[in-house]
Design a protein around this motif. Structure first.
Motif, PDB file in Angstrom:
ATOM      1  N   SER A 151      45.424  74.189  49.309  1.00  0.00           N
ATOM      2  CA  SER A 151      46.756  73.729  48.900  1.00  0.00           C
ATOM      3  C   SER A 151      47.088  74.341  47.554  1.00  0.00           C
ATOM      4  N   VAL A 152      48.385  74.404  47.231  1.00  0.00           N
ATOM      5  CA  VAL A 152      48.829  74.986  45.964  1.00  0.00           C
ATOM      6  C   VAL A 152      49.969  74.142  45.401  1.00  0.00           C
ATOM      7  N   THR A 153      49.880  73.830  44.108  1.00  0.00           N
ATOM      8  CA  THR A 153      50.976  73.183  43.384  1.00  0.00           C
ATOM      9  C   THR A 153      51.375  74.093  42.230  1.00  0.00           C
ATOM     10  N   ILE A 154      52.658  74.414  42.149  1.00  0.00           N
ATOM     11  CA  ILE A 154      53.189  75.238  41.063  1.00  0.00           C
ATOM     12  C   ILE A 154      54.190  74.385  40.299  1.00  0.00           C
ATOM     13  N   GLU A 155      53.928  74.165  39.019  1.00  0.00           N
ATOM     14  CA  GLU A 155      54.724  73.200  38.272  1.00  0.00           C
ATOM     15  C   GLU A 155      55.099  73.742  36.890  1.00  0.00           C
ATOM     16  N   ALA A 180      47.259  73.955  54.002  1.00  0.00           N
ATOM     17  CA  ALA A 180      48.053  72.717  53.978  1.00  0.00           C
ATOM     18  C   ALA A 180      49.426  73.002  53.370  1.00  0.00           C
ATOM     19  N   SER A 181      49.651  72.578  52.141  1.00  0.00           N
ATOM     20  CA  SER A 181      51.011  72.641  51.592  1.00  0.00           C
ATOM     21  C   SER A 181      51.077  73.422  50.290  1.00  0.00           C
ATOM     22  N   VAL A 182      52.253  73.995  50.066  1.00  0.00           N
ATOM     23  CA  VAL A 182      52.617  74.573  48.777  1.00  0.00           C
ATOM     24  C   VAL A 182      53.763  73.726  48.238  1.00  0.00           C
ATOM     25  N   HIS A 183      53.576  73.159  47.043  1.00  0.00           N
ATOM     26  CA  HIS A 183      54.649  72.353  46.436  1.00  0.00           C
ATOM     27  C   HIS A 183      55.044  72.996  45.113  1.00  0.00           C
ATOM     28  N   VAL A 184      56.343  73.240  44.953  1.00  0.00           N
ATOM     29  CA  VAL A 184      56.869  73.859  43.743  1.00  0.00           C
ATOM     30  C   VAL A 184      57.792  72.856  43.071  1.00  0.00           C
ATOM     31  N   LEU A 198      59.841  71.775  47.806  1.00  0.00           N
ATOM     32  CA  LEU A 198      60.264  72.106  46.454  1.00  0.00           C
ATOM     33  C   LEU A 198      61.159  71.013  45.890  1.00  0.00           C
ATOM     34  N   SER A 199      61.029  70.781  44.592  1.00  0.00           N
ATOM     35  CA  SER A 199      61.837  69.784  43.913  1.00  0.00           C
ATOM     36  C   SER A 199      62.133  70.247  42.494  1.00  0.00           C
ATOM     37  N   SER A 200      63.344  69.947  42.036  1.00  0.00           N
ATOM     38  CA  SER A 200      63.774  70.238  40.657  1.00  0.00           C
ATOM     39  C   SER A 200      63.565  71.705  40.276  1.00  0.00           C
TER      40      SER A 200
END
Length: 445
Positions: free
Chosen positions: A238-242, A256-260, A277-279
């Motif tokens: 999984s990857v989270t980019i914030e 799984a998921s990529v969340h930006v 993706l959010s914001s």
């Protein structure tokens, strides 16, 4: 087959969303400001306004302070008083403790083997302390709460611990002297096999590339990177980019998921099971995905385009995480927000603005083209652009220029090219692509 979720786990999932609840009272005294995009998080544990998503101590404190409420939330109705509170005789069902495993897990005698809470709770030596009855297959509410409180601690394999005790990563491509603030670490040396984590924070004006066993199956967290190009060319979990800006992320297939979240002007190039993706503002996603991308709240000027690159091991890595070229819903995002009727939030990238992306590293492998190919409109746009280049080359060849004229013409073309590089910011990526060590053909650190 109908889709379903465990009701008790879903209740807990909804409840823990409060971990990011903004306190207006605290904002008045300067401890918190009601805007998720203004906070400048740190993992040092020193700031009172840091991002709770990244702080394991905040997670533990939240569970400790809300444990009573969560346990009461899981009680059967007959175990509650008229005011929906527990009594001294209340018991917690085994199913409720299984639901708590969604949030809590642990080890025995400080070993590295991690067990879900319900397995730990059934361990014979714990029965006296947590009040488990084999007859009723339930736990005493008061004893279970007391046992949990006495045993709860911060996650030893989480993000905070990864920075404190994790291993610093080496990179195949890296410009020395500009990584002073960067924090890049992994916990594979201390965490169980099921908990590999890689964290990258505050990478600035860097081109970083890696393809190695360290990344395989890892949960990757990328945070506060700016003006950087990051290549993680391995199969990921999984990857989270914030909170990143002005950067390009080229990722291996994500199981799984990529969340930006809270990013500005970033490009994400990935094959993944799920994208959300959010914001975000002005971000472009070049994707291949079997599910509809989820556009959550707070996004502006989002662009979607087909996945448009390859590297030699890509198809092997896709097979490892169970991803294929079909179905592909890159062009069918789902709006899951209050602006759900406002389709102007996103667009499909016009073919006239589309260019293929070349990964500038040599690796071993069999993939030689973009998996699944490109949609017809984008293939046509690329073909027309190639035809213009061929016409230009033919025109130059047939112009009959003298040797000096050719030299002057080459100088003029190179000047225009360099002007274009600086205007677009592409010079930074080229400047940071230092040659790899002699004999190295892997983007591995």
């Amino acid at each position: 087959g109908q889709l379903s979720v465990d009701t008790l786990q879903f209740l807990l999932f909804l409840y823990v969303q409060q971990v990011n609840k903004v306190s207006l009272r605290r904002s008045l005294i300067g401890e918190e400001w009601p805007s998720p995009r203004i906070k400048s998080p740190s993992l040092s544990g020193k700031s009172t306004s840091e991002n709770k998503n990244w702080n394991d101590q905040d997670h533990c404190a939240f569970v400790q302070s809300h444990l009573l409420d969560m346990l009461e939330l899981l009680l059967e109705p007959e175990q509650l008083t008229a005011s929906s509170h527990s009594t001294h005789s209340s018991v917690v069902s085994y199913e409720a403790v299984c639901a708590l495993s969604f949030l809590i897990e642990g080890t025995l005698n400080k070993s590295r083997t991690v067990y879900p809470l319900h397995e730990l709770a059934l361990w014979q030596p714990c029965h006296r302390r947590n009040g488990y009855s084999k007859v009723s297959r339930a736990f005493s509410f008061s004893k279970l709460e007391s046992w949990l409180r006495s045993c709860l601690t911060t996650n030893p394999f989480g993000m905070t611990a990864c920075f404190k005790s994790g291993k610093k990563l080496a990179w195949a491509q890296q410009v020395e002297g500009t990584t002073k603030r960067a924090k890049i670490a992994c916990n594979t040396c201390v965490a169980p096999a099921a908990f590999p984590m890689v964290i990258m924070s505050q990478v600035y004006k860097q081109t970083l590339a890696k393809s190695s066993s360290t990344l395989v199956g890892a949960h990757v967290r990328i945070h506060r990177c700016n003006k950087s190009f990051i290549y993680l060319l391995s199969p990921l979990r999984s990857v989270t980019i914030e909170k990143c800006r002005n950067s390009t992320f080229v990722l291996g297939p994500v199981q799984a998921s990529v969340h930006v979240h809270s990013c500005d002007n970033v490009k994400v190039i990935v094959v993944c099971h799920r994208l959300s993706l959010s914001s975000t503002t002005g971000c472009t996603f070049y994707i291949l995905t079997p599910t509809q991308p989820l556009i959550l709240s707070g996004n502006q000027a989002v662009s979607f385009a087909p996945f448009h690159t390859h590297y030699p091991m890509l198809e092997d890595h896709m097979a490892q995480v169970g991803l294929a070229t079909l179905p592909n819903y890159w062009d069918s995002p789902m709006l899951v927000c209050k602006e759900s009727s406002d389709t102007s939030i996103f667009r499909l990238l016009p073919p006239s603005d589309f260019y293929t992306f070349v990964i500038p590293f040599e690796m071993e492998g069999d993939t030689t083209e973009t998996p699944g190919g490109l949609p017809h409109a984008y293939r046509k746009a690329l073909s027309q652009r190639e035809q213009k280049v061929q016409i230009w080359q033919k025109m130059v060849k047939e112009a009959g220029l003298t040797k000096d004229q050719r030299k002057q013409f080459q100088i003029l073309v190179e000047k225009k090219f360099y002007e274009w590089l600086f205007q677009t910011g592409n010079h930074q990526q080229l400047d940071s692509l230092v040659p790899p060590a002699v004999g190295s053909k892997q983007a591995a650190g």
